[in-house]
Motif scaffolding. Structure first.
Motif: not given
Lengths: 104, 104
Positions: A8-14, A23, A25, A27-28, A37-38
């Motif tokens: 998967v990809s994860v965006v660094k900025q939450g 909070v 993040h 996930v794509i 995911v939080g």
């Protein structure tokens, strides 16, 4: 249930909601599907939905009352609940929640 | 710098430190390297390190004082700072931090 998402990809900025009580993040998945995911800290919050959501609880404990529902229900890690689109739910987090949110 | 990690695994359960002032999720790269993506809410905290760390700031603002350093330094999104292993650092988060932590 797998304890992790793979490939998967994860965006660094939450994403920070309710002064940090929630909070997450983004996930794509490989097919472009977005999930998050939080964590929700102990609190009483009201979440609004755009798209329908499935809240999959990884760990923790909460009491949820969907908009228009007459009764609230308790959920713990390993359980899920569905929320209709363009709606809302009251959630009282009793023990810190770890969740995956599935949209659409 | 890419705004996301691609082709990685993400652990669904997050990591909660300091009563939720710091929340992170573990990311595992294709080669097995572990990193974390996280958020630190406005606070004054002391972090201890095991392995050396590079804290890459995606957004936010903090003042950091490494153990044994005579002066503190301010960092903002786009900057990084290194922390030795088996050490510690004082961090005052002035604006919510979004970070990637690189270990080892």
């Amino acid at each position: 249930m797998s304890q992790q998402f793979d490939n998967v990809s994860v965006v660094k900025q939450g994403n920070v909601y309710f002064d940090g009580k929630c909070v997450s993040h983004t996930v794509i998945l490989a097919d472009g599907t977005r999930k998050s995911v939080g964590v929700i800290l102990p609190s009483k919050l009201v979440f609004n939905t755009g798209a329908p959501e499935i809240m999959e609880l990884i760990a923790g404990k909460c009491v949820v009352k969907l908009a228009g529902a007459s009764e609230s229900q308790t959920y713990t890690g390993g359980q899920s609940f569905n929320v209709p689109g363009n709606s809302s739910f009251d959630i009282e987090t009793l023990e810190t929640l770890h969740y995956v949110c599935h949209f659409g």
